[in-house]
Design a protein around this motif. Sequence first.
Motif, short mmCIF file in Angstrom:
data_model
loop_
_atom_site.label_atom_id
_atom_site.label_comp_id
_atom_site.label_asym_id
_atom_site.label_seq_id
_atom_site.Cartn_x
_atom_site.Cartn_y
_atom_site.Cartn_z
N LYS A 71 3.40 -6.71 18.49
CA LYS A 71 2.61 -7.94 18.40
C LYS A 71 3.17 -8.92 17.37
N GLY A 72 4.08 -8.47 16.51
CA GLY A 72 4.67 -9.36 15.53
C GLY A 72 4.04 -9.29 14.15
N PHE A 73 3.21 -8.26 13.94
CA PHE A 73 2.67 -8.08 12.60
C PHE A 73 2.48 -6.60 12.30
N ALA A 74 2.31 -6.30 11.01
CA ALA A 74 2.23 -4.91 10.58
C ALA A 74 1.29 -4.78 9.39
N TYR A 75 0.89 -3.55 9.12
CA TYR A 75 0.10 -3.21 7.95
C TYR A 75 0.85 -2.15 7.16
N ILE A 76 0.85 -2.31 5.84
CA ILE A 76 1.47 -1.31 4.97
C ILE A 76 0.44 -0.90 3.93
N GLU A 77 0.24 0.42 3.81
CA GLU A 77 -0.67 0.96 2.80
C GLU A 77 0.15 1.61 1.70
N PHE A 78 -0.12 1.22 0.47
CA PHE A 78 0.57 1.79 -0.69
C PHE A 78 -0.31 2.85 -1.34
N LEU A 79 0.29 3.68 -2.18
CA LEU A 79 -0.47 4.69 -2.90
C LEU A 79 -1.20 4.10 -4.09
N ASP A 80 -0.73 2.96 -4.61
CA ASP A 80 -1.28 2.38 -5.82
C ASP A 80 -1.62 0.91 -5.60
N VAL A 81 -2.72 0.46 -6.19
CA VAL A 81 -3.16 -0.94 -6.07
C VAL A 81 -2.15 -1.90 -6.71
N VAL A 82 -1.47 -1.47 -7.75
CA VAL A 82 -0.51 -2.33 -8.45
C VAL A 82 0.61 -2.77 -7.51
N SER A 83 0.93 -1.97 -6.53
CA SER A 83 1.99 -2.29 -5.58
C SER A 83 1.69 -3.55 -4.77
N ILE A 84 0.42 -3.87 -4.60
CA ILE A 84 0.04 -5.05 -3.83
C ILE A 84 0.58 -6.32 -4.48
N LYS A 85 0.42 -6.44 -5.79
CA LYS A 85 0.91 -7.63 -6.50
C LYS A 85 2.41 -7.80 -6.32
N LEU A 86 3.15 -6.70 -6.36
CA LEU A 86 4.60 -6.76 -6.16
C LEU A 86 4.94 -7.14 -4.72
N ALA A 87 4.19 -6.58 -3.78
CA ALA A 87 4.45 -6.86 -2.36
C ALA A 87 4.17 -8.32 -2.03
N LEU A 88 3.15 -8.91 -2.65
CA LEU A 88 2.82 -10.31 -2.38
C LEU A 88 3.94 -11.25 -2.81
N LYS A 89 4.77 -10.81 -3.73
CA LYS A 89 5.92 -11.61 -4.16
C LYS A 89 6.99 -11.69 -3.08
N LEU A 90 6.90 -10.81 -2.07
CA LEU A 90 7.85 -10.85 -0.96
C LEU A 90 7.41 -11.78 0.16
N ASN A 91 6.31 -12.51 -0.06
CA ASN A 91 5.87 -13.50 0.91
C ASN A 91 6.99 -14.52 1.11
N GLU A 92 7.27 -14.86 2.34
CA GLU A 92 8.31 -15.80 2.76
C GLU A 92 9.72 -15.28 2.51
#
Length: 103
Positions: free
Chosen positions: A46-67
Motif C-alpha cells: 500500500k506504500g506505508f509501514a509501521y515500525i515498533e521500537f523497544l524503547d520510546v526514546v527511539s521515536i524521537k530519533l526516528a522522527l529525524k528521518l522524516n523526508e
Amino acid sequence: EVDGRSIWVGNVDYGATLKGMNKHFEQCGLIKSTKILRDKYSGKPKGFAYIEFLDVVSIKLALKLNESLFCGRQIKVTAKRTNIHGLSTTDRKPRGRGIRSRG
C-alpha cells in the motif's frame, strides 16, 4: 503502550523489504517489529509501514528521518496515532438516508 513506541512511515517504495526498512531505521534503536501493509485482495504493498521500537526514546530519533531518502523516495515519518472508534479526521457529512422535510 505499543502506539507510544511506534511510527508510521509513508511514501514507501513498493519494492521495499522488511530487511531494508529495518536497516534504514536501525540507527534509531532496537526494532521490535516492522509491518509493510499490503492490500488484502491483491497482496500488493500500500506504500506505508509501521515500525515498533523497544524503547520510546527511539521515536524521537526516528522522527529525524522524516523526508529522508529510502529506496530512492522521500519518506514521511510520523508518530503512530491511536485510532479512536468513531473519530473522523474529515468533515464529511454522514451518508445514507436521513429524515427529509417535505415542505
